[in-house]
Enzyme design. Structure first.
Site, mmCIF file in Angstrom:
data_model
loop_
_atom_site.group_PDB
_atom_site.id
_atom_site.type_symbol
_atom_site.label_atom_id
_atom_site.label_comp_id
_atom_site.label_asym_id
_atom_site.label_seq_id
_atom_site.Cartn_x
_atom_site.Cartn_y
_atom_site.Cartn_z
ATOM 1 N N ALA A 25 0.836 -1.209 0.000
ATOM 2 C CA ALA A 25 0.000 0.000 0.000
ATOM 3 C C ALA A 25 0.864 1.249 0.000
ATOM 4 C CB ALA A 25 -0.924 -0.009 1.217
ATOM 5 N N CYS A 110 -3.083 -8.899 4.582
ATOM 6 C CA CYS A 110 -2.811 -7.632 5.253
ATOM 7 C C CYS A 110 -3.103 -7.737 6.753
ATOM 8 C CB CYS A 110 -3.652 -6.527 4.644
ATOM 9 S SG CYS A 110 -3.306 -4.898 5.357
ATOM 10 N N LYS A 150 -3.099 -14.126 -1.964
ATOM 11 C CA LYS A 150 -1.947 -13.986 -1.077
ATOM 12 C C LYS A 150 -2.453 -14.009 0.351
ATOM 13 C CE LYS A 150 2.245 -11.251 -0.385
ATOM 14 N NZ LYS A 150 2.143 -10.749 0.999
ATOM 15 N N ASN A 212 6.889 -16.003 0.369
ATOM 16 C CA ASN A 212 7.084 -14.586 0.676
ATOM 17 C C ASN A 212 7.559 -14.466 2.120
ATOM 18 O OD1 ASN A 212 4.927 -11.855 1.524
ATOM 19 N ND2 ASN A 212 6.847 -11.678 0.428
ATOM 20 N N GLY A 213 8.506 -13.555 2.344
ATOM 21 C CA GLY A 213 8.979 -13.296 3.700
ATOM 22 C C GLY A 213 10.477 -13.447 3.835
ATOM 23 N N GLY A 236 8.735 -8.203 -1.202
ATOM 24 C CA GLY A 236 8.095 -6.987 -0.725
ATOM 25 C C GLY A 236 9.104 -6.007 -0.167
ATOM 26 N N ARG A 237 9.277 -6.011 1.173
ATOM 27 C CA ARG A 237 10.104 -4.991 1.822
ATOM 28 C C ARG A 237 11.549 -4.988 1.341
ATOM 29 N NH1 ARG A 237 10.101 -6.256 7.646
ATOM 30 N NH2 ARG A 237 9.875 -8.382 6.882
#
Length: 380
Positions: A25, A110, A150, A212-213, A236-237
């Protein structure tokens, strides 16, 4: 040698190498996706930030801007958030009928309170029947468009849902499943549980499973695939302030020799200005674009020798000229700093998950969840 000869297949779309930009987001808007795709030379899959189904159906101005794709983006991927099956169905049919995207991803991961308190995001898979109803409406409404999802492991360690949710997804025709190896309670703290990704892969061999992660480097991505058997990775991050990570990922999966030394501060500064420029062009206002870019400054400069006063100054710029002038005052010949490839972004964990009253009483009853539970705004 290349990591795998088998490409990731998302419906009719071949994703080679199997690398996906995670929806974030306020981050994965068209300008950021453009940067990442430029570094990857168009390879991989890049998903929009979260789009609220209610806001989409109501044609909210901000939401309609967020679903604008650059002409070069193919396939066009939209992530939807919704709690009410009927509203999700309307949104998906709108996307299919109006040719707004080529792929739909559903957000069940989320962990933020404004989402989970409505029963959405990572709270929703606990309600198995509600999850099934949403997936059924989405797949039926999508027509030929592939639908993926997801999710997280569950709400907390006492309320794990990922195996049940994976089986329901397969039964309802979902094309692929991405699992973030954390619970909602963990948010982004602790260590991602890659063993859970391996368990899900074994549990639903019928569809691709993406992990993911804690993917902070190309080597992390290769290691995740080796250790879990997953079919691809969602990043992601790890790419915050590092869109060039996708060049590293592509090279690693293709087995190519690639310079992983990282860019100099001069090269980083050039990317920062381009990022801010793209935001201004997308928004239609240079100043607003630079203001939106401010959140990225600390991520881009992580590890570099930049004084606190200059960091603050760069984080309050409001024009491209001001941003460029501030960057030009830095020692731009600095090499990529050791340790800057590590964790970035939010790291808080062990949070109390905010849920609707009585949410955990019955994992199947979904009474009381309806259109009023839908968020009315998209993105960050």
């Amino acid at each position: 040698m290349p990591m795998s000869e088998s490409p990731l297949q998302i419906g009719p779309h071949t994703v080679r190498p199997p690398v996906v930009l995670a929806p974030m987001a306020g981050i994965t808007n068209a300008p950021f996706r453009t940067l990442c795709r430029e570094f990857s030379q168009g390879k991989g899959l890049y998903v929009s930030e979260m789009i609220t189904t209610r806001a989409l159906v109501e044609r909210n101005d901000k939401t309609m801007q967020l679903i604008r794709f650059d002409a070069s983006e193919r396939p066009r991927s939209i992530q939807l958030y919704g709690v009410d099956p009927a509203t999700v169905g309307k949104a998906v049919r709108m996307i299919a009928e109006e040719d707004l995207a080529d792929h739909i991803d559903l957000n069940f991961g989320c962990p933020v309170p404004k989402v989970t308190r409505k029963g959405g995001g990572s709270a929703l898979p606990y309600k198995r029947n509600l999850l099934r109803a949403i997936l059924r409406e989405a797949v039926n409404g999508a027509g030929d468009l592939p639908v993926t999802m997801k999710m997280r492991k569950g709400i907390d360690d006492d309320h794990l849902t990922f195996l049940d949710a994976g089986r329901i997804a397969v039964e309802e025709g979902v094309t692929a499943i991405a699992l973030h190896g954390r619970t909602a309670a963990q948010h982004y703290g602790g260590t991602a549980d890659w063993d859970a990704i391996a368990r899900l892969k074994e549990h639903v061999p019928e569809v691709p499973v993406l992990g993911n992660g804690d993917i902070w480097s190309a080597e992390d991505a290769l290691r995740m695939v080796r250790e879990t058997g997953c079919d691809g990775v969602v990043v992601g991050r790890g790419c915050l302030g590092r869109p060039w990570l996708f060049a590293d990922l592509v090279a690693a999966f293709e087995g190519r020799v690639h310079d992983l030394a990282g860019p100099t501060l001069r090269e980083v500064a050039d990317v920062m200005v381009r990022h801010a420029t793209l935001l201004g062009e997308w928004i239609g206002d240079e100043s607003r674009g630079v203001i939106d870019f401010r959140k990225h400054v600390a991520w881009y400069l992580k590890g570099f020798a930049v004084g606190s006063e200059m960091r603050k100054r760069l984080a309050v710029t409001s024009s491209l000229e001001e941003l460029r002038a501030g960057l030009d005052e830095l020692d731009l010949d600095q090499p990529w700093p050791a340790g800057a490839d590590g964790p970035r972004g939010r790291t808080s964990g062990n949070n109390r998950v905010v849920l609707p009253d009585g949410w955990l009483k019955d994992p199947y009853d979904c009474a009381g969840v309806g259109e009023d539970a839908e968020l009315d705004t998209s993105g960050g």
